[in-house]
Design a protein around this motif. Structure first.
Motif, PDB file in Angstrom:
ATOM      1  N   ARG A 115      -8.881  -5.912  24.821  1.00 31.90           N
ATOM      2  CA  ARG A 115      -7.850  -6.865  24.381  1.00 31.90           C
ATOM      3  C   ARG A 115      -7.458  -6.624  22.928  1.00 31.90           C
ATOM      4  N   ILE A 116      -6.156  -6.463  22.721  1.00 34.43           N
ATOM      5  CA  ILE A 116      -5.580  -6.287  21.386  1.00 34.43           C
ATOM      6  C   ILE A 116      -4.469  -7.313  21.205  1.00 34.43           C
ATOM      7  N   VAL A 117      -4.469  -7.976  20.054  1.00 29.47           N
ATOM      8  CA  VAL A 117      -3.374  -8.870  19.689  1.00 29.47           C
ATOM      9  C   VAL A 117      -2.824  -8.409  18.343  1.00 29.47           C
ATOM     10  N   ILE A 118      -1.510  -8.255  18.275  1.00 34.77           N
ATOM     11  CA  ILE A 118      -0.859  -7.851  17.034  1.00 34.77           C
ATOM     12  C   ILE A 118      -0.185  -9.066  16.412  1.00 34.77           C
ATOM     13  N   SER A 119      -0.478  -9.300  15.143  1.00 31.81           N
ATOM     14  CA  SER A 119       0.168 -10.366  14.382  1.00 31.81           C
ATOM     15  C   SER A 119       1.364  -9.767  13.651  1.00 31.81           C
ATOM     16  N   THR A 120       2.538 -10.350  13.858  1.00 35.29           N
ATOM     17  CA  THR A 120       3.762  -9.756  13.332  1.00 35.29           C
ATOM     18  C   THR A 120       4.786 -10.823  12.977  1.00 35.29           C
ATOM     19  N   SER A 121       5.713 -10.454  12.131  1.00 37.18           N
ATOM     20  CA  SER A 121       6.833 -11.341  11.804  1.00 37.18           C
ATOM     21  C   SER A 121       7.918 -11.282  12.871  1.00 37.18           C
ATOM     22  N   GLY A 122       7.884 -10.230  13.699  1.00 35.28           N
ATOM     23  CA  GLY A 122       8.945 -10.040  14.680  1.00 35.28           C
ATOM     24  C   GLY A 122      10.221  -9.468  14.070  1.00 35.28           C
ATOM     25  N   TRP A 123      10.142  -9.069  12.801  1.00 36.29           N
ATOM     26  CA  TRP A 123      11.346  -8.592  12.105  1.00 36.29           C
ATOM     27  C   TRP A 123      11.899  -7.317  12.736  1.00 36.29           C
ATOM     28  N   PHE A 124      10.983  -6.424  13.157  1.00 37.38           N
ATOM     29  CA  PHE A 124      11.418  -5.170  13.772  1.00 37.38           C
ATOM     30  C   PHE A 124      11.462  -5.349  15.291  1.00 37.38           C
ATOM     31  N   GLU A 125      12.470  -6.037  15.756  1.00 32.92           N
ATOM     32  CA  GLU A 125      12.561  -6.426  17.172  1.00 32.92           C
ATOM     33  C   GLU A 125      12.417  -5.244  18.120  1.00 32.92           C
ATOM     34  N   ASP A 126      13.185  -4.217  17.888  1.00 32.55           N
ATOM     35  CA  ASP A 126      13.207  -3.078  18.808  1.00 32.55           C
ATOM     36  C   ASP A 126      11.846  -2.391  18.889  1.00 32.55           C
ATOM     37  N   ARG A 127      11.154  -2.310  17.765  1.00 33.19           N
ATOM     38  CA  ARG A 127       9.841  -1.659  17.754  1.00 33.19           C
ATOM     39  C   ARG A 127       8.824  -2.465  18.562  1.00 33.19           C
ATOM     40  N   VAL A 128       8.900  -3.791  18.443  1.00 35.49           N
ATOM     41  CA  VAL A 128       7.988  -4.645  19.212  1.00 35.49           C
ATOM     42  C   VAL A 128       8.221  -4.442  20.705  1.00 35.49           C
TER      43      VAL A 128
ATOM     44  N   THR B 184       0.838  -1.197   0.000  1.00 34.44           N
ATOM     45  CA  THR B 184       0.000   0.000   0.000  1.00 34.44           C
ATOM     46  C   THR B 184       0.873   1.247   0.000  1.00 34.44           C
ATOM     47  N   ASP B 185       0.311   2.324  -0.487  1.00 33.05           N
ATOM     48  CA  ASP B 185       0.938   3.639  -0.398  1.00 33.05           C
ATOM     49  C   ASP B 185       0.669   4.155   1.011  1.00 33.05           C
ATOM     50  N   VAL B 186       1.720   4.484   1.727  1.00 34.65           N
ATOM     51  CA  VAL B 186       1.564   4.917   3.108  1.00 34.65           C
ATOM     52  C   VAL B 186       0.580   6.073   3.244  1.00 34.65           C
ATOM     53  N   LYS B 187       0.496   6.914   2.212  1.00 29.13           N
ATOM     54  CA  LYS B 187      -0.399   8.067   2.266  1.00 29.13           C
ATOM     55  C   LYS B 187      -1.868   7.661   2.175  1.00 29.13           C
ATOM     56  N   GLN B 188      -2.142   6.449   1.690  1.00 30.38           N
ATOM     57  CA  GLN B 188      -3.521   5.995   1.516  1.00 30.38           C
ATOM     58  C   GLN B 188      -4.005   5.101   2.655  1.00 30.38           C
ATOM     59  N   GLU B 189      -3.107   4.698   3.544  1.00 32.70           N
ATOM     60  CA  GLU B 189      -3.478   3.794   4.633  1.00 32.70           C
ATOM     61  C   GLU B 189      -4.338   4.514   5.676  1.00 32.70           C
ATOM     62  N   ILE B 190      -5.265   3.755   6.268  1.00 33.03           N
ATOM     63  CA  ILE B 190      -6.132   4.340   7.297  1.00 33.03           C
ATOM     64  C   ILE B 190      -5.294   4.942   8.418  1.00 33.03           C
ATOM     65  N   ARG B 191      -5.737   6.079   8.923  1.00 33.61           N
ATOM     66  CA  ARG B 191      -5.018   6.801   9.960  1.00 33.61           C
ATOM     67  C   ARG B 191      -5.600   6.467  11.336  1.00 33.61           C
ATOM     68  N   PRO B 192      -4.823   6.632  12.386  1.00 35.43           N
ATOM     69  CA  PRO B 192      -5.317   6.309  13.733  1.00 35.43           C
ATOM     70  C   PRO B 192      -6.634   6.993  14.069  1.00 35.43           C
ATOM     71  N   GLU B 193      -6.763   8.277  13.749  1.00 34.53           N
ATOM     72  CA  GLU B 193      -7.980   9.008  14.110  1.00 34.53           C
ATOM     73  C   GLU B 193      -9.209   8.492  13.361  1.00 34.53           C
ATOM     74  N   GLU B 194      -8.997   7.849  12.211  1.00 35.61           N
ATOM     75  CA  GLU B 194     -10.133   7.308  11.469  1.00 35.61           C
ATOM     76  C   GLU B 194     -10.718   6.069  12.156  1.00 35.61           C
ATOM     77  N   LEU B 195      -9.953   5.462  13.056  1.00 38.82           N
ATOM     78  CA  LEU B 195     -10.431   4.291  13.795  1.00 38.82           C
ATOM     79  C   LEU B 195     -11.295   4.682  14.991  1.00 38.82           C
TER      80      LEU B 195
ATOM     81  N   GLU C 204       1.862   3.039  17.536  1.00 40.55           N
ATOM     82  CA  GLU C 204       1.537   3.363  18.925  1.00 40.55           C
ATOM     83  C   GLU C 204       0.229   4.148  19.012  1.00 40.55           C
ATOM     84  N   ASP C 205       0.028   5.080  18.083  1.00 41.36           N
ATOM     85  CA  ASP C 205      -1.210   5.861  18.071  1.00 41.36           C
ATOM     86  C   ASP C 205      -2.409   4.989  17.727  1.00 41.36           C
ATOM     87  N   VAL C 206      -2.205   4.036  16.802  1.00 43.29           N
ATOM     88  CA  VAL C 206      -3.275   3.101  16.443  1.00 43.29           C
ATOM     89  C   VAL C 206      -3.688   2.289  17.667  1.00 43.29           C
ATOM     90  N   VAL C 207      -2.708   1.769  18.396  1.00 38.85           N
ATOM     91  CA  VAL C 207      -2.987   0.954  19.579  1.00 38.85           C
ATOM     92  C   VAL C 207      -3.720   1.782  20.635  1.00 38.85           C
TER      93      VAL C 207
END
Length: 363
Positions: A87-100, A41-52, A75-78
């Motif tokens: 309850r929130i569960v995030i599905s991830t590859s774990g590739w970005f270790e530090d961010r997780v 996706t184009d980052v500019k077209q992705e849903i924004r936190p406030e839209e949730l 973080e803003d989305v969460v």
């Protein structure tokens, strides 16, 4: 008469309890069973936190992708989602270790499921990135040391990794972590139409072994997971799903562009229709109670696909709990007696449309 009563009961618009939000189709992995990474996706077209903010109160939200942690504003989305659900569960590859890890420090009750498709060599082969297994496991171990409880593995079984699935299950149990399974599907979400398990006997044999192990566990949750895995065997063997699909009645998916779908298993060759778009509504009820949403639900009731994915199987396992519960108790007793599980993959008739899940080509 029973079918009419079923239809009347299920035509009542229930309030949703579960949601999955596909935050992006951007992904650093190169998985063989998923082409999301080829359709970013184009980052500019992705849903924004406030839209949730439009979301209703829910029991559960799954944040998925693509790779959710590729988003700088996760973080803003969460934070917004926690105003809608406990309850929130995030599905991830774990590739970005530090961010997780940073997100878990700020939200210690967050759930994390790291997708790992096998042991080191097999996982990295199937997911297309060297070092993916090491990153994923290291992230889980760090989260465990931090005291997070809702963490674990998510394994999607294909032609090549059902044996490794058994090893991952044993690893998850030794670490005291959750272990979730899936079998690969075709859909708009995965951008795939050629996922087919060809070595059915081997894959189903390994799922049967997993079921035997899960029935030996002491926690009833594992017995219900055994029932779910029996549903995966049924799906792989081409059977009609054991319980009806009621996607879009208790749960929904939102894609990165804000479109609300009943599930993530839709395919254009069968049908695909949005219930509405959160960017074009002032309240979620406008979408959920709209004639367009009802039209989608009517199509779900007659959908020819026989998918068995946790997002749509779990709600009906709860709704029609007497069926999986009876199976689980009966087979737990067999396990205690040293007898093998009885895999009676029956179609439970609760009055659903008899055409649902019949795999007819024309819809």
């Amino acid at each position: 008469m029973f079918l009419e009563n079923y239809s009347m009961a299920n035509n009542k618009i229930q309030q949703p309890t579960d949601a999955s939000i596909i935050l992006t189709y951007r992904c650093p992995m190169r998985c063989q069973m998923c082409n999301i990474w080829k359709n970013p996706t184009d980052v500019k077209q992705e849903i924004r936190p406030e839209e949730l903010e439009i979301l209703p109160r829910l029991k559960f939200i799954n944040l998925t992708g693509g790779e959710p942690f590729i988003r700088e504003d996760l973080e803003d989305v969460v934070r917004v989602c926690y105003t809608k659900t406990p309850r929130i569960v995030i599905s991830t590859s774990g590739w970005f270790e530090d961010r997780v890890i940073r997100l878990a420090e700020k939200f210690p009750k967050i759930g994390i499921r790291i997708s790992i498709e096998g042991l080191s060599q097999k996982n990295d082969e199937l997911r297309g990135r060297a070092g993916g297994f090491d990153k994923g496991l290291r992230t889980l171990l760090t989260l465990k040391d931090m005291g997070l409880k809702d963490i674990g593995f998510g394994c999607t079984v294909s032609n090549h990794n059902s044996h490794d699935m058994l090893s991952l299950y044993r690893l998850s149990k030794s670490l005291g972590m959750e272990f979730a399974t899936a079998a690969f599907h075709n859909s708009y979400y995965f951008h795939k139409s050629d996922n087919v398990i060809t070595n059915r006997d081997e894959v189903c044999h390994n799922f049967k072994q997993l079921i035997e192990w899960q029935l030996k566990e002491s926690h009833p949750k594992s017995w219900f997971r055994a029932f779910f895995n029996m549903g995966l065997i049924n799906y792989i063997e081409g059977g009609r799903r054991m319980l009806p699909c009621e996607a879009g009645m208790m749960n929904f998916f939102i894609d990165p562009y804000g479109d609300v779908y009943p599930c993530n298993g839709l395919e254009d060759r069968y049908w695909k229709q949005s219930m509405g778009n959160i960017r074009q509504a002032s309240t979620f009820a406008e979408i959920w109670e709209s004639p367009q949403a009802e039209e989608v639900r009517a199509k779900v009731r007659r959908c020819p696909k026989n998918c068995w994915m946790v997002g749509t199987a779990s709600p009906v396992m709860h709704k029609y709990v007497k069926y999986p519960a009876a199976w689980a108790l009966r087979n737990k007793l067999r396990s205690i007696q040293g007898k093998p599980a009885c895999l009676d993959m029956k179609w439970y008739d609760v009055g659903q449309d008899p055409t649902q899940g019949d795999l007819r080509e024309k819809f």
